[in-house]
Design a protein around this motif. Structure first.
Motif, PDB file in Angstrom:
ATOM      1  N   ALA A 367       0.808  -1.223   0.000  1.00  0.00           N
ATOM      2  CA  ALA A 367       0.000   0.000   0.000  1.00  0.00           C
ATOM      3  C   ALA A 367       0.839   1.270   0.000  1.00  0.00           C
ATOM      4  N   GLN A 371      -0.342   5.346  -0.399  1.00  0.00           N
ATOM      5  CA  GLN A 371       0.165   6.487   0.363  1.00  0.00           C
ATOM      6  C   GLN A 371       0.693   7.581  -0.564  1.00  0.00           C
ATOM      7  N   GLU A 376      -5.817   9.996  -4.284  1.00  0.00           N
ATOM      8  CA  GLU A 376      -6.349   9.257  -3.132  1.00  0.00           C
ATOM      9  C   GLU A 376      -7.051   7.976  -3.547  1.00  0.00           C
ATOM     10  N   LEU A 377      -6.504   7.338  -4.587  1.00  0.00           N
ATOM     11  CA  LEU A 377      -7.044   6.050  -5.010  1.00  0.00           C
ATOM     12  C   LEU A 377      -6.332   4.928  -4.263  1.00  0.00           C
ATOM     13  N   GLN A 378      -6.758   3.700  -4.519  1.00  0.00           N
ATOM     14  CA  GLN A 378      -6.083   2.523  -3.978  1.00  0.00           C
ATOM     15  C   GLN A 378      -5.449   1.794  -5.163  1.00  0.00           C
ATOM     16  N   GLN A 380      -3.322  -0.423  -5.598  1.00  0.00           N
ATOM     17  CA  GLN A 380      -3.143  -1.881  -5.565  1.00  0.00           C
ATOM     18  C   GLN A 380      -4.425  -2.594  -5.972  1.00  0.00           C
ATOM     19  N   GLU A 381      -5.568  -2.047  -5.606  1.00  0.00           N
ATOM     20  CA  GLU A 381      -6.839  -2.659  -6.013  1.00  0.00           C
ATOM     21  C   GLU A 381      -7.054  -2.459  -7.508  1.00  0.00           C
ATOM     22  N   TYR A 397     -13.991   1.305  -8.467  1.00  0.00           N
ATOM     23  CA  TYR A 397     -12.906   1.820  -7.626  1.00  0.00           C
ATOM     24  C   TYR A 397     -12.295   3.074  -8.245  1.00  0.00           C
TER      25      TYR A 397
END
Lengths: 559, 348, 190
Positions: A367, A371, A376-378, A380-381, A397
């Motif tokens: 992750a 950071q 401000e997405l994710q 890794q997903e 997502y």
């Protein structure tokens, strides 16, 4: 000191900006050939308004904007149009694009330049003028500026001079040397949009540019704000957040919250357009990286990059070239591609400057990307969904909020080409969307057709019923043969066939009768073309005739 | 070399992260050796060799490039954590069986690095705990409390041959752990204060073990300072355990040990900083990490106090591991430019 | 014994009520499967599957009367998505349909056209404009490239032109991301 509102994440890669700022801006020499692609901007490409062989003047319109999201292109120098054809373009696909090729005459004869008194001109006219003069965002996205200028009563006009990508220094040098002109350009944008406040965001690694802009902004009320050096502060949404604390809503426009953002080089071209009457035919380009003489040049749009590179003398161990910065740039596979309005920097790569990345490993879900992500997405997903082609999930997502800045890629300890996966997924999703729309249209039209046929059938049936009733009434009066109606149907079919045959004959006759005009003294190749076409027509009518004959003989056998 | 941007990156790699985790364990291991003798080093070595051999065999079968994946350090981290979780004088085959099970079943059968749902070290531990409970509860007493002191060769004889030194019994060197003692004594209706006056107890929890726990804490702080782990999981884990234990303690201090005791007893510190923080098997969202850590803290305490096993950290971790995809899906943070605090994955 | 019986009977009553309620509350109107299958089909309306359009083919598939590998324009992608939707094994496409074709639209040679309206009647999406004895033309943006207008034309004036989408149609490739030989194998087959 103005309070800042830091955005989430961000990275600080090595800057490499100083080599190209050791010398002032130089003017690149006029090349013998200029290749002006008609897709200099995002949106629809311009359409050519000159023909091969035309003489054009410097600054003359050669491609006119097509529709709203489009912009015009102009001849960067005087000369002759030698070709309008597909030419290699600096696009990541490496595909060629329609371009106008000019042979320069070295005389640099200008078209008549008209200055404008913008303070007494309707903003709508100014916007139209900017479209006609080819003003687009020079920060890299090349979005037509007249569209972005279409708002009034703005709270804040943000001037993006952050220039956050490593290596690039063209905006820095522009502000150092031409701050006063930049400020004049800002005044124009401020006038059109009626902005109450103007904030100029510059990363604090450019102290000279900050000082120059501060000096030039005295008595204008424009505020120069030094922002921390943190990539990607030069992304419009992130800079607006940083300076105003407001977040541009996903899919929305900053004008909805009273803000607009322009790149510093764009407002400079606005000044050139209004106060000098010059369309956008040149821009500053940073030549840097693995070169002996890195420097910023003022370059005509259309200059072949190969010609340009000779000025900065790339070193012998150069491994390749990149247009733009190392975070979001485009690899140049072919050095014959021309400079376009989006070309802010050309970097020569080498093993030393760009050491090969370690081998990609599986994602360990650390992750760090999340950071670092300024959206401000994710990541890794998103990676997981893009990799497995699970596009619906990727959309949920918020893949389309990704700005492809590459921060996730930069921090990934597994060195996964994350951005590549997002680009892949996005372009697949856009293509799916296009296909789906086409399929929906086709389905709709097919269903309507079936509905129409059904309706026509019913109407026909109703008509027949009415006629039959009439006939029956008549038949009651006069006795008639039983096979008459069948014979009638046969007659109708035969009549139709005959009509088609007659039409074919007529068409043939017409073609024979029409004497082509303007065919005296044709060049040999044109004559050959005409002959070829005539031959094709003859063959077509022959086959048509044969087919009708065959049909007839079939019917004869059937009867 | 691919020329697609971005072309620059931090040079950090997976194995650097893993090596830092191992380095953060070293001070605690040194203290471990000081209190319990060098046998733990042999356990760690055994586990490491078993892990690397198993990893190499599976990587070969799966046609992964051996050099890169053996050097990524993930197998070593699993091996070390497992070795530190089981009694240091455990027979050699126990260590090997546990490690092979962890790498083969918990890691590679789930898809290898990055794909395992459960923490491999804890799966290995749980498998041993269920299969060989008696071996897993023979903890040696700290050196200063043991009735007899075995030399290193005597320890090795025991580990590899199961032989006691002449005239000695296993009891002479083993001792119930503080958590174990607490549990059995409480069943005998004794008060906490009475039990804790026993010689194995110290200021915080057990003699020796509390110092090791303190060094796990320090190692964890090093990892946090190095930005290898975020504060969320350890903080919420420890806070939740402290809070739950505190509630019970306030309710009845005579029958429930103090919260400080629980923080420094058993596998709490190792679990909070080194096991629960395993990237692959923990949530990725900040809110998810807080929920995950708190869930482990509460369940570990509940299993400890109400369950049949003396310690509950391993089972609590495995329990919460299974909830990670769910936690992640429901704690997706708000995205730039969107309204609301966070969104539920797949909804909105 | 009696208790056990009562419990079981009670359970049966309660669960039966729940099921009955659910069947009323969550009743599905129509046959949604047809719509789902139809949404996957490319809507070219070419009839190459042997059905007179995409919807009839979708109905046949939903009823289990037809194989899922008959859609030539959709190719393997459509077949795989159908297999996925219906939970059946993928089937290889017919040999002559396996090659994916680039997007095409029909083009009428307006010099040769005699205005017979035969192609108008053949077009499944009404993408040809014209009237009797008037020259016909194809609305390229509506044409699905089904080729159904080619056979009826008495003067063979309709040709299929490949659409060159140029930069607009370019897509990013799936990234090459070699983790292992094993992964490469699965990548190729998927």
């Amino acid at each position: 000191m103005r309070p800042l509102f830091p955005f989430h994440g961000g990275i600080h890669p090595a800057e490499h900006k100083s080599p190209s700022t050791q010398h002032g801006i130089a003017v690149a020499p006029l090349p013998a050939r200029l290749v002006v692609t008609l897709r200099q901007h995002s949106g629809s490409p311009a359409s050519p308004v000159v023909a091969v062989g035309d003489q054009v003047l410097k600054g003359q319109l050669i491609g006119a904007a097509e529709g709203l999201i489009s912009s015009s292109v102009h001849a960067p120098s005087s000369g002759r149009v030698v070709a309008i054809e597909k030419q290699p373009a600096p696009h990541v696909s490496g595909l060629p694009d329609l371009s106008i090729v000019l042979e320069t005459d070295g005389e640099e004869r200008w078209v008549e330049r008209q200055k404008m008194d913008f303070c007494n001109t309707d903003p709508a006219l100014l916007r139209q003028h900017f479209q006609d003069m080819g003003v687009v965002g020079l920060g890299g996205a090349v979005f037509p500026s007249h569209v972005k200028l279409n708002a009034s009563g703005l709270d804040t006009l943000v001037i993006n001079a952050a220039e956050c990508e490593p290596f690039i220094s063209c905006d820095d040098m522009l502000m150092r040397e031409r701050a006063a002109e930049v400020v004049k350009g800002i005044s124009i944008a401020q006038y059109i949009m009626g902005a109450r406040e103007v904030l100029i965001g510059i990363e604090d690694n450019k102290p000279q540019a900050i000082a120059a802009m501060q000096a030039a902004c005295e008595e204008t009320g424009f505020e120069v704000v030094a922002v921390p050096t943190l990539y990607p502060s030069g992304s419009a949404k992130q800079l607006i957040k940083l300076l105003t604390g407001k977040e541009v809503t996903s899919g929305g426009h900053p004008t909805q919250m009273g803000i607009q953002c322009f790149n510093v080089a764009t407002v400079y071209t606005m000044h050139r357009v209004i106060n000098h009457g010059e369309p956008v035919i040149s821009r500053l380009v940073t030549l840097t990286g693995n070169m002996d003489e890195p420097r910023n040049y003022e370059v005509l749009i259309g200059t072949p990059i190969g010609d340009l590179l000779k000025l900065a003398r790339p070193k012998a161990d150069t491994t390749g070239y990149l247009m733009g910065g190392p975070m979001m740039g485009v690899p140049l596979l072919d050095l014959s591609v021309p400079v376009v309005k989006a070309t802010n920097c050309i970097i020569a790569t080498s093993q030393a400057l760009f050491p090969p990345l370690p081998r990609a490993m599986p994602c360990i879900r650390c992750a760090r990307c999340a950071q670092a992500c300024p959206a401000e997405l994710q990541p890794q997903e998103l990676f997981w969904f893009s990799k497995s082609r699970n596009f619906e999930k990727a959309r949920e997502y918020k893949l389309f909020d990704c700005i492809e800045c590459g921060c996730c890629n930069y921090v990934c300890p597994s060195h996964i080409p994350l951005v590549q996966f997002y680009r892949f997924a996005k372009s697949e999703m856009l293509a799916h969307e296009k296909d789906r729309k086409a399929a929906d249209l086709a389905r709709e039209r097919h269903e309507f057709r079936e509905f129409r046929q059904e309706r026509e059938k019913q109407e026909k049936a109703a008509r027949h019923a009415a006629k039959a009733a009439e006939m029956a009434a008549k038949a009651a009066e006069t006795t008639a043969g039983s096979g008459e109606s069948v014979a009638g149907a046969d007659d109708a079919a035969a009549a139709k066939k005959a009509a088609i045959q007659a039409a074919i004959e007529r068409a043939k006759a017409k073609k024979a009768a029409v004497k082509p005009q303007n065919v005296d003294d044709l060049p040999a190749e044109a004559q050959a073309k005409i002959d070829e076409i005539d031959l094709r027509r003859a063959q077509a009518s022959e086959t048509a005739g044969q087919r009708v004959a065959i049909q007839k003989s079939d019917e004869g056998q059937g009867a | 070399m691919s020329m697609n941007s971005p072309l620059v990156a931090e040079q950090a790699t997976v194995n650097v992260i893993m090596l830092k985790v191992l380095a953060a364990l070293l001070p605690a291991i040194a203290v471990y050796v000081f209190f319990f003798g060098p046998a733990i080093l042999v356990s760690i070595l055994l586990a490491s060799v078993a892990a690397l051999l198993t990893e190499a065999a599976v990587l070969h079968l799966r046609r992964y490039p051996l050099r890169v994946y053996l050097l990524d350090g993930s197998a070593l981290v699993t091996a070390w954590l497992l070795a530190l979780s089981i009694p240091p004088l455990a027979p050699w085959w126990l260590v090997v069986v546990g490690t092979v099970f962890a790498i083969l079943v918990a890691k590679h059968l789930y898809g290898g690095l990055g794909n395992n749902l459960f923490n491999p070290a804890m799966v290995g531990f749980a498998a041993l705990m269920i299969s060989f409970p008696s071996h897993m509860t023979h903890w040696p007493a700290p050196d200063m409390l043991a009735q007899s002191h075995w030399s290193f060769t005597q320890q090795m004889d025991f580990m590899f041959g199961g032989e006691f030194p002449a005239g000695d019994r296993l009891d002479a060197i083993t001792m119930a752990t503080p958590l174990d003692t607490l549990k059995t004594q409480l069943h005998l209706d004794r008060e906490i204060s009475e039990i804790q006056s026993g010689k194995i107890f110290s200021i915080l929890s057990g003699k020796g073990t509390e110092i090791i726990a303190l060094f796990y804490l320090l190692g964890g702080l090093f990892l946090w300072q190095q930005r290898i782990i975020s504060w969320h999981i350890p903080a919420s884990f420890l806070a939740a355990m402290f809070g739950t234990a505190g509630l019970f303690y306030l309710f009845d201090p005579g029958h429930y040990a103090s919260p400080m005791f629980h923080l420094f007893a058993g596998g709490t510190m190792l679990g909070a900083f080194f096991i629960a923080t395993d990237y692959v098997t923990s949530p990725t969202t900040p809110m998810g990490k807080l929920i995950f850590g708190a869930g482990i803290g509460v369940s570990a305490y509940v299993i400890r106090v109400l369950g049949g096993y003396p310690d509950g950290v391993a089972f609590a971790v495995l329990f919460l591991n299974s909830a990670v995809p769910l936690i992640d899906a429901y704690t997706q943070p708000r995205v730039f430019g969107h309204a609301g605090k966070w969104f539920k994955g797949g909804k909105e | 014994m009696l208790n056990a019986l009562l419990v079981m009977i009670g359970l049966a009553v309660v669960l039966g009520a729940v099921l009955g309620f659910a069947s009323l509350k969550f009743r599905v109107e129509g046959n949604p499967l047809v719509e789902k299958v139809d949404a996957i089909l490319p809507q070219i309306q070419c009839g190459q599957c042997g059905y007179p359009g995409c919807k009839p083919y979708a109905e046949a598939i939903s009823a289990g009367n037809s194989a899922i590998n008959l859609c030539a324009p959709g190719g393997e992608a459509v077949m795989l998505r159908l297999a996925d939707l219906l939970g059946v094994d993928p089937q290889p496409l017919a040999a002559d349909a396996a090659l994916p074709k680039p997007k095409q639209v029909a083009l009428i040679d307006e010099q040769t056209c005699i205005g017979c309206t035969l192609c108008l009647q053949a077009c499944p999406v009404d993408a040809i404009a014209g009237a009797a004895k008037q020259m016909h033309t194809i609305i390229a943006s509506e044409c699905t490239g089904c080729e159904l207008c080619l056979p009826p034309c008495p003067v063979d004036c309709i040709t299929m032109e490949t659409v060159d989408e140029g930069l607009g149609g370019w897509k990013w490739k799936y990234p090459v991301y070699p983790i292992s030989e094993e992964e490469k194998d699965t990548e190729v087959t998927s």
